[in-house]
Design an enzyme around this catalytic site. Structure first.
Site, PDB file in Angstrom:
ATOM      1  N   GLY A  13       0.840  -1.191   0.000  1.00  0.00           N
ATOM      2  CA  GLY A  13       0.000   0.000   0.000  1.00  0.00           C
ATOM      3  C   GLY A  13       0.870   1.234   0.000  1.00  0.00           C
ATOM      4  O   GLY A  13       2.084   1.156   0.188  1.00  0.00           O
ATOM      5  N   ARG A  16       0.572   5.744   4.677  1.00  0.00           N
ATOM      6  CA  ARG A  16      -0.626   5.952   5.496  1.00  0.00           C
ATOM      7  C   ARG A  16      -1.876   5.303   4.898  1.00  0.00           C
ATOM      8  O   ARG A  16      -2.995   5.791   5.064  1.00  0.00           O
ATOM      9  CB  ARG A  16      -0.874   7.449   5.719  1.00  0.00           C
ATOM     10  CG  ARG A  16       0.231   8.143   6.476  1.00  0.00           C
ATOM     11  CD  ARG A  16       0.193   7.709   7.922  1.00  0.00           C
ATOM     12  NE  ARG A  16       1.095   8.514   8.725  1.00  0.00           N
ATOM     13  CZ  ARG A  16       2.003   7.991   9.530  1.00  0.00           C
ATOM     14  NH1 ARG A  16       2.128   6.697   9.618  1.00  0.00           N
ATOM     15  NH2 ARG A  16       2.772   8.759  10.243  1.00  0.00           N
ATOM     16  N   SER A  17      -1.709   4.176   4.218  1.00  0.00           N
ATOM     17  CA  SER A  17      -2.838   3.481   3.608  1.00  0.00           C
ATOM     18  C   SER A  17      -3.519   2.516   4.560  1.00  0.00           C
ATOM     19  O   SER A  17      -4.572   1.965   4.239  1.00  0.00           O
ATOM     20  CB  SER A  17      -2.370   2.712   2.365  1.00  0.00           C
ATOM     21  OG  SER A  17      -1.465   1.682   2.743  1.00  0.00           O
ATOM     22  N   GLY A  18      -2.913   2.263   5.726  1.00  0.00           N
ATOM     23  CA  GLY A  18      -3.481   1.314   6.679  1.00  0.00           C
ATOM     24  C   GLY A  18      -2.864  -0.067   6.605  1.00  0.00           C
ATOM     25  O   GLY A  18      -3.338  -1.000   7.245  1.00  0.00           O
ATOM     26  N   ALA A  38      11.166  -5.278  12.781  1.00  0.00           N
ATOM     27  CA  ALA A  38      11.174  -3.880  12.356  1.00  0.00           C
ATOM     28  C   ALA A  38      12.460  -3.588  11.599  1.00  0.00           C
ATOM     29  O   ALA A  38      13.553  -3.864  12.086  1.00  0.00           O
ATOM     30  CB  ALA A  38      11.070  -2.972  13.582  1.00  0.00           C
ATOM     31  N   THR A  39      12.325  -3.015  10.412  1.00  0.00           N
ATOM     32  CA  THR A  39      13.489  -2.725   9.574  1.00  0.00           C
ATOM     33  C   THR A  39      13.877  -1.252   9.579  1.00  0.00           C
ATOM     34  O   THR A  39      14.919  -0.894   9.043  1.00  0.00           O
ATOM     35  CB  THR A  39      13.240  -3.166   8.123  1.00  0.00           C
ATOM     36  OG1 THR A  39      12.138  -2.418   7.605  1.00  0.00           O
ATOM     37  CG2 THR A  39      12.955  -4.659   8.035  1.00  0.00           C
ATOM     38  N   HIS A  54       4.108   3.410  15.976  1.00  0.00           N
ATOM     39  CA  HIS A  54       3.891   2.000  15.652  1.00  0.00           C
ATOM     40  C   HIS A  54       3.987   1.131  16.907  1.00  0.00           C
ATOM     41  O   HIS A  54       3.153   0.252  17.132  1.00  0.00           O
ATOM     42  CB  HIS A  54       4.910   1.525  14.606  1.00  0.00           C
ATOM     43  CG  HIS A  54       4.484   1.766  13.200  1.00  0.00           C
ATOM     44  ND1 HIS A  54       4.155   0.752  12.338  1.00  0.00           N
ATOM     45  CD2 HIS A  54       4.342   2.921  12.498  1.00  0.00           C
ATOM     46  CE1 HIS A  54       3.820   1.258  11.165  1.00  0.00           C
ATOM     47  NE2 HIS A  54       3.938   2.572  11.230  1.00  0.00           N
ATOM     48  N   ARG A  57       0.931   1.409  19.215  1.00  0.00           N
ATOM     49  CA  ARG A  57      -0.280   0.771  18.695  1.00  0.00           C
ATOM     50  C   ARG A  57      -0.316  -0.719  19.015  1.00  0.00           C
ATOM     51  O   ARG A  57      -1.383  -1.299  19.156  1.00  0.00           O
ATOM     52  CB  ARG A  57      -0.361   1.010  17.181  1.00  0.00           C
ATOM     53  CG  ARG A  57      -1.662   0.521  16.580  1.00  0.00           C
ATOM     54  CD  ARG A  57      -1.790   0.827  15.108  1.00  0.00           C
ATOM     55  NE  ARG A  57      -0.718   0.237  14.346  1.00  0.00           N
ATOM     56  CZ  ARG A  57      -0.067   0.873  13.374  1.00  0.00           C
ATOM     57  NH1 ARG A  57      -0.360   2.104  13.059  1.00  0.00           N
ATOM     58  NH2 ARG A  57       0.895   0.273  12.704  1.00  0.00           N
ATOM     59  N   ARG A  58       0.847  -1.325  19.136  1.00  0.00           N
ATOM     60  CA  ARG A  58       0.894  -2.769  19.383  1.00  0.00           C
ATOM     61  C   ARG A  58       0.750  -3.059  20.868  1.00  0.00           C
ATOM     62  O   ARG A  58       1.331  -2.399  21.715  1.00  0.00           O
ATOM     63  CB  ARG A  58       2.208  -3.351  18.854  1.00  0.00           C
ATOM     64  CG  ARG A  58       2.338  -3.224  17.355  1.00  0.00           C
ATOM     65  CD  ARG A  58       3.492  -4.028  16.813  1.00  0.00           C
ATOM     66  NE  ARG A  58       4.787  -3.697  17.357  1.00  0.00           N
ATOM     67  CZ  ARG A  58       5.602  -2.761  16.888  1.00  0.00           C
ATOM     68  NH1 ARG A  58       5.252  -2.046  15.844  1.00  0.00           N
ATOM     69  NH2 ARG A  58       6.776  -2.550  17.448  1.00  0.00           N
TER      70      ARG A  58
END
Length: 180
Positions: A13, A16-18, A38-39, A54, A57-58
């Site tokens: 995506g 900011r596409s989700g 995570a890269t 990020h 949110r987890r």
């Protein structure tokens, strides 16, 4: 809530596409513990803030490993459901490190095929815009397109996220014995 993912799902995506939230939901539909690979590398304050957003949110059930370059090795060492976020940052890191992109891609494909649990890979779809005006940007765009094509060919399912909506581009094939 998304259904539990197949062995390998590619989620693409735009910015900011989700795509990350959608991919996280796929992994959270699996029994934990969940591994987030995570890269991203934080080279400025804006990226520090993005990474923090990020992480916030987890939920606490997530384990996070930072793997800016050693992504294939981390996938191969995984023990359960894995979320890779994101492929295009990993590719950027490889290009900046002057790594062999073909060899790294081959290692990632092999690691995903041998992973013991579901693998969900997130990447930015960068090939929908104009042709970049400089050689490095064109090289990156072309390398990202090749990486995504190779992963999509092997993935059980490919999803494109647009405006927070998941669009299934490659549906998972029915399993043997499943009714149609």
């Amino acid at each position: 809530m998304p259904q539990s993912p197949p062995r390998m799902t590619l989620v693409l995506g735009g910015a900011r596409s989700g795509k990350s939230a959608y991919a996280e939901g796929l992994i959270e539909a699996c029994p934990g513990p969940w591994l987030y690979l995570a890269t991203a590398q934080a080279f400025d304050d804006e990226m520090v803030a993005r990474i923090a957003q990020h992480r916030a949110r987890r939920a606490g059930a997530w384990r996070t490993r930072d793997v800016p370059l050693a992504l294939p090795e981390a996938v191969a060492a995984s023990e359960g459901p894995v979320l890779v976020d994101c492929l295009t940052l990993w590719l950027t890191n490889l290009i900046l490190a002057e790594a062999d992109l073909d060899a790294a891609t081959a290692r990632l494909l092999e690691a995903c095929a041998g992973a013991p649990g579901p693998v969900v890979l997130v990447g930015n779809e960068v090939g929908l815009g104009i042709v970049p005006d400089n050689a490095l940007a064109r090289r990156f765009r072309d390398a990202a397109g090749r990486l995504h094509q190779q992963l999509a060919a092997r993935a059980d399912r490919v999803v494109l996220t647009v405006a927070g909506l998941p669009l299934v581009v490659k549906p998972q094939a029915p399993t043997a014995g499943a009714s149609a």
